[in-house]
Design an enzyme around this catalytic site. Sequence first.
Site, PDB file in Angstrom:
ATOM      1  N   ASP A 237       0.852  -1.184   0.000  1.00 36.59           N
ATOM      2  CA  ASP A 237       0.000   0.000   0.000  1.00 36.59           C
ATOM      3  C   ASP A 237       0.893   1.241   0.000  1.00 36.59           C
ATOM      4  OD1 ASP A 237      -2.965   0.975   0.614  1.00 36.59           O
ATOM      5  OD2 ASP A 237      -1.614   2.203   1.829  1.00 36.59           O
ATOM      6  N   ILE A 238       0.565   2.225  -0.850  1.00 39.89           N
ATOM      7  CA  ILE A 238       1.324   3.479  -0.870  1.00 39.89           C
ATOM      8  C   ILE A 238       0.922   4.306   0.345  1.00 39.89           C
ATOM      9  CG2 ILE A 238       1.834   5.573  -2.171  1.00 39.89           C
ATOM     10  CD1 ILE A 238       1.068   4.090  -4.714  1.00 39.89           C
ATOM     11  N   GLU A 280      -4.743   2.270  -4.322  1.00 36.99           N
ATOM     12  CA  GLU A 280      -3.288   2.448  -4.245  1.00 36.99           C
ATOM     13  C   GLU A 280      -2.588   1.196  -3.746  1.00 36.99           C
ATOM     14  OE1 GLU A 280      -4.917   4.321  -0.382  1.00 36.99           O
ATOM     15  OE2 GLU A 280      -5.577   3.978  -2.440  1.00 36.99           O
TER      16      GLU A 280
END
Length: 368
Positions: A237-238, A280
Amino acid sequence: MNQILEFRQTFPEEGLLSNLFHDDHEAARLSVLESYEILDSAPEKSYDDVARLAAYVCATPIALVSFFGGARQWVKARFHTALFAEKPLDLPCQGFLEALSTEQGQVLQVPDIALDNRFTGHHLLQGSLKLRFYASAPLYSPAGELIGSLSVFDKRSRALATEQVVALLTLARQIMELLEMRRTLIGLSDANAKLGQQNLTDALTGIPNRRAYDQKLTEEFSRAKRTGAPLSLLLIDIDNFKQYNDTFGHPAGDGALQSVARVLMSSLRPYDFLARYGGEEFVIILPSTDLSDALVVAERVRGLVAGSEFPHRKFTISVGVSRLDIEAGPRALIQAADNGLYRAKAAGRNKVVMGKLNDNSPAGSATP
């Protein structure tokens, strides 16, 4: 008439006949044959049936469907009586092509090959074959390229009756209809393959999408179950991506997702599989990779993203890592990785954490 089956035969102008063997004509002929994917193709009953019918209506012991490819006349379908079993019927290209081209779309008839200097010394006249009669209907592509022929042979000198000539031309048209249907099916197959690829590709990042991930995970689970090889997974996950979107706008966010996807792709080993999981989030399937090695890969990926330059500001990622438990199945693999990702973000982000099934409590991480 169904448009797939319609084609109009056109023939080269008389002045062009002498150029049939020039490179440009040969290239054009080969290009047409390639579009049909017919040369060196496997036997097909539809073409075999045409050869059988040609021999029947012309009352000959041999009938061939052949195509002019390079210096050879490649035989796609062959019918022969028992007398000619196991006997070679390889045909050269130039003599037959040249003779056939002079007929301008009509049936070529050679009552006695032995008396025609275009075939002098040919093996058809020698040994146990000793063929005499030859008749051939040309196969012209819709663009006017002479690409092949439907031919019949006999051991005696003779000529075809008018109705046999008409039948041979009719069968030649049937071959061209088969070829046109073949080309249409090839086009549909290519289009379906392209559409299928689009359905498995994320439109924004150009990497495989969630559907492709689901298929790949099913394949790798089956392989791991069959071979006993380990299988690990990274869920990525960003960090703080919503904040980035809110600050710089969604177009900038889209560009950032594309950039992160490129960095992740550059970090993969040849057998790893990267997909966009959603939003994301990204997922990496690691075939034949145990948990300890998966943690090393995850740390390398995390460090590579953290050290890369992106528009507006740097990014970090949080990574959950899991290893397949065959008894628990593939769903447990992603659930455990999701639990690890939750713990990584709860512990301050920019971390790699090993996930455990049914454990989503904040805990330590594999990175500072």
